[in-house]
Design an enzyme around this catalytic site. Structure first.
Site, mmCIF file in Angstrom:
data_model
loop_
_atom_site.group_PDB
_atom_site.id
_atom_site.type_symbol
_atom_site.label_atom_id
_atom_site.label_comp_id
_atom_site.label_asym_id
_atom_site.label_seq_id
_atom_site.Cartn_x
_atom_site.Cartn_y
_atom_site.Cartn_z
ATOM 1 C CG HIS B 230 -1.991 1.152 0.904
ATOM 2 N ND1 HIS B 230 -2.912 1.074 -0.116
ATOM 3 C CD2 HIS B 230 -2.130 2.373 1.437
ATOM 4 C CE1 HIS B 230 -3.592 2.195 -0.175
ATOM 5 N NE2 HIS B 230 -3.158 3.003 0.749
ATOM 6 C CE1 TYR B 234 -1.775 7.803 0.331
ATOM 7 C CE2 TYR B 234 -1.488 5.441 0.625
ATOM 8 C CZ TYR B 234 -2.303 6.544 0.591
ATOM 9 O OH TYR B 234 -3.645 6.407 0.789
ATOM 10 C CG HIS B 381 -8.777 2.007 -6.408
ATOM 11 N ND1 HIS B 381 -9.337 3.198 -5.982
ATOM 12 C CD2 HIS B 381 -7.691 1.814 -5.630
ATOM 13 C CE1 HIS B 381 -8.619 3.676 -4.985
ATOM 14 N NE2 HIS B 381 -7.609 2.862 -4.749
ATOM 15 C CG PHE B 382 -4.121 -0.445 -9.439
ATOM 16 C CD1 PHE B 382 -3.339 -0.340 -10.567
ATOM 17 C CD2 PHE B 382 -4.651 -1.681 -9.108
ATOM 18 C CE1 PHE B 382 -3.107 -1.439 -11.372
ATOM 19 C CE2 PHE B 382 -4.413 -2.791 -9.909
ATOM 20 C CZ PHE B 382 -3.645 -2.662 -11.046
ATOM 21 C CG HIS B 383 -4.936 1.140 -14.506
ATOM 22 N ND1 HIS B 383 -4.953 -0.126 -13.985
ATOM 23 C CD2 HIS B 383 -4.007 1.115 -15.515
ATOM 24 C CE1 HIS B 383 -4.099 -0.896 -14.660
ATOM 25 N NE2 HIS B 383 -3.503 -0.168 -15.578
ATOM 26 N NE ARG B 444 -5.936 -7.288 -9.814
ATOM 27 C CZ ARG B 444 -5.038 -6.836 -8.924
ATOM 28 N NH1 ARG B 444 -5.305 -6.900 -7.638
ATOM 29 N NH2 ARG B 444 -3.912 -6.299 -9.312
ATOM 30 N NE ARG B 445 -2.463 -9.195 -10.889
ATOM 31 C CZ ARG B 445 -1.758 -9.134 -9.773
ATOM 32 N NH1 ARG B 445 -1.950 -10.009 -8.821
ATOM 33 N NH2 ARG B 445 -0.850 -8.202 -9.602
#
Lengths: 170, 555
Positions: B230, B234, B381-383, B444-445
């Site tokens: 995680h 950041y 979300h992470f894209h 996913r994946r």
């Protein structure tokens, strides 16, 4: 030392603090009602699932897997995940009745997920994954592996059939 | 403090020459990795969509997904952050690195590691995803290469921390420039963050690869990796925030709303990013519910620095809009410098952060996580947060830095603006359908979707939209590389533009010690980490997990 903070900033920070407290409150509210993620920290010897002598016993051996009722009448689903399938490959469950699912991986990291439901767990070799939930809509759903487990990963899925309670037989 | 000179006859200070060389080399390695990873992204979207049957190949697909992930998440980020860090640090402190040889050693080690990992990735010998969860194993050079990339990046971390300490000794009591304070916190954050995966590789994976042990505990490995998984986000996001706080206000023709609160946000991002990794393990069996709940509390604390940043950046943009004649409640929005790449990128980045942050609240939720864990929602979300919020600011930083490095005009500001808009709309068109697909149960994946016609009928319309988004992203990436390359050959500027960072409305000369030094926060992190990861890691010593043997991924 002087720390300059604007009046608007102060007000904003109070609002943000309110948001965080509210978010925490919602989380605690549901946790107190028993909504926990699968977290039973129970170990098993993934390489010897078929042997009574291995760590964790033979709960997941071929003759013991499937859908059963325990002494209290609770529905228990016992399954094995192995490249590239779930065993038994097909199960039948009654609509709207809570069941406990216990599942162990035979080889690598897998997952189990039934689309459009909250049945979602990681299956880590060496550990038993357990959750209690219910499925409310009739019909056939894939139980699919959602963690990359090798070249056949996308084809790793079984089937769960949800039938009306009065048609369900063990 | 020396006044900056505009006399072009004056010799260039040494620190400026070093900053340009280190900045340019690092950033170009990052952007080359980015350019290589982009076509893979487009291919993957086409392959998994079931829209182009002739493309289907699971071997190529999983090799591509892994390489795309490694290049974007480890190589682009690490090299860009190091390059931008050197460029910002040396200019803001007006001092050179303590040893250029040391800095270049870090660069070379990281580059060698990247190449060492890239070869097996491209040969399909390391298709284990960028998360490389055991007991599935890649070939050894993949892990060694990744380790070298990490080790090289630690040289940069040391440079940032030493630079800040030297400057504080030379300028006792003065406030460390905001851009440097943020960059050094990010360096310290990365040292803490990278330790989880490093322990996993050193204590578990390499001993098995070298044949010293025969088995591995995948539960322990996942716990180690959650420590990194995680906070690394950041690490990627930090330079985007730094650019918004320290470069954007000047570029937009205004002033930063608050310097002190920016420091508070940086410190909070540091403290609340590492000890909260268990929201990646909510669905895992090897950690108990109480620890997951504890990590949930910290996860939500991240909302505080995020909201502070949103407030400060929008307030800063509003000031610039009003200074340029914007009136009324919303009139200032029309007046901000939409034709300045940095200002435009900050605005678009904030919009994507808002959408992505909303999704993040679901991911962080202790029980709702079950609805979306490992579905396409996560990819969306992470894209949105990384590819959108962070990377669009990487573009803007490059557009800002290139003329200051090359002394040449940015080849085409117009093309740069088109590029940013295309990236924004392309990212929304790609990731919003992914969120929907996740809610509709798509995992996913996976290289193909064999789960039945009913689900495919539900998913197909969204697949078409996401494909159009991916095409826009690809065009945007090509434009970005064109602008950067052309900017090496464009017209020479009469004077190299100065590197000057933004000042706040109330620019502080001195700030409270806790907002000017990292020692206290480093100790605070140690205590928080011991509290949140101490027992969960220690338990593996006595719960007696039967260990797993290694497996390949190609069977």
């Amino acid at each position: 030392m002087a720390f300059h903070i604007d009046k608007l900033e102060k007000r904003w920070i109070f609002m943000v603090a309110g948001f965080v407290l509210m978010a925490w409150g919602i989380q605690i509210y549901y946790a107190v009602q028993g909504w926990h993620p699968p977290s039973n920290v129970e170990v098993i010897d993934s390489a010897q699932l078929h042997l009574a002598t291995g760590v964790g016993g033979d709960e997941f051996s071929e003759q013991n897997i499937g859908v059963k009722r325990d002494a209290d009448g609770q529905l228990i689903v016992t399954m094995v995940a192995a490249r590239y399938g779930f065993y038994p490959q097909e199960i039948e469950l009654p609509q709207g009745e809570a069941f406990k699912i216990r599942i162990a991986s035979f080889d690598v990291l897998h997952g189990i997920y039934v689309p459009l439901t909250n049945l979602n767990m990681m299956l880590v070799p060496g550990y038993v994954s357990e959750a209690t939930t219910m499925l409310n809509n009739l019909g056939d759903y894939p139980m699919l592996c959602h963690e990359f487990c090798g070249m056949g990963h996308a084809y790793m899925f079984g089937n769960v059939k949800i039938v009306p309670q009065d048609e369900f037989k063990l | 403090m020396t006044l900056s000179t505009t006399n072009s006859d004056a010799p260039t200070p040494e620190y400026q020459a070093t900053a340009k060389k280190l900045g340019l080399s690092h950033m170009w390695v990052g952007f080359v990795a980015f350019a290589a990873a982009i076509p893979m992204g487009l291919y993957q979207v086409a392959e998994r969509s079931n829209l182009f049957a002739s493309l289907e190949s699971r071997e190529v697909y999983y090799a591509s997904v892994t390489t795309h992930g490694v290049l974007m998440a480890y190589v682009l980020t690490t090299f860009f952050i190091m390059g931008f860090g050197y460029f910002a640090a040396l200019h803001s402190l007006k001092q050179n690195v303590w040893s250029p040889l040391f800095s270049w050693a870090g660069f070379v080690i990281a580059l060698v590691g990247t190449v060492m990992a890239a070869v097996p990735l491209l040969l399909g010998q390391a298709s284990v995803m960028y998360t490389f969860y055991p007991p599935e194993m890649a070939v050894t050079p993949f892990y060694l290469g990744a380790a070298l990339l990490f080790i090289g990046s630690w040289f940069w971390c040391v440079d940032m921390i030493v630079g800040m300490m030297q400057w504080r000794r030379a300028n006792p009591g003065m406030a460390v420039p905001l851009v440097m304070f943020g960059t050094t916190i990010n360096a310290l954050l990365w040292l803490w963050t990278s330790m989880g995966a490093t322990l996993e590789v050193l204590l578990q994976i390499l001993p098995m690869q070298f044949g010293w042990v025969d088995t591995i505990d995948p539960g322990l490995a996942r716990t180690f990796f959650s420590w990194t998984l995680h906070a690394i986000v950041y690490f990627w996001l930090f330079p985007a925030y730094i650019a918004m706080y320290a470069i954007m206000p000047r570029e937009s023709g205004g002033k930063l709303f608050s310097d002190e609160l920016a420091r508070v946000a940086f410190v909070m991002l540091f403290i609340f990013s590492v000890p909260i990794g268990f929201h990646h393990l909510y669905m895992d069996p090897q950690q108990a519910a109480g620890w997951k709940l504890l990590h949930m509390f910290g996860t939500f604390m991240v909302a505080v620095p995020t909201f502070i940043t949103g407030f400060t950046i929008l307030a800063t943009l509003e000031i610039s809009g009003r200074l340029r004649g914007g009136k009324g409640l919303f009139g200032w929005i029309a007046k901000i410098r939409w034709n300045n790449p940095m200002t435009l990128a900050a605005m678009l980045s904030m919009l994507m952060l808002t959408a992505g942050g909303f999704g993040g609240v679901i991911n962080a939720s202790y029980s709702m996580n079950a609805l979306i864990h490992n579905t396409q929602w996560i990819t969306g979300h992470f894209h949105l947060i990384f590819g959108g919020t962070s990377v669009i600011m990487y573009f803007a930083v490059a557009y800002w830095a290139w003329p200051r490095i090359t002394g040449r005009r940015l080849a085409s500001t117009r093309m740069a603006l088109w590029q940013l808009w295309l990236w924004f709309w392309g990212m929304l068109l790609t990731t919003l359908p992914w969120h929907v697909l996740g809610l509709l149960g798509q995992p996913r994946r996976v290289d193909t979707l064999p789960y039945g016609e009913e689900l495919n009928a539900l998913w197909n319309p969204h697949e078409v939209v996401m494909f159009s988004g991916a095409v826009m992203l690809t065009v945007s990436a090509v434009l970005f590389i064109i602008v950067l390359v052309r900017s090496h050959f464009s017209e020479r500027l009469p004077e190299v533009p100065e590197v000057v960072f933004a000042t706040a409305i109330h620019q502080p000369l001195r700030v409270p010690h806790l907002l000017n030094s990292l020692a206290f926060w480093n100790w605070a992190m140690l205590v928080y980490m011991l509290a949140s990861y101490g027992y969960p890691l220690l338990q593996f010593a006595f719960i007696g997990t039967p260990q797993s043997i290694p497996f390949g991924f190609g069977e």
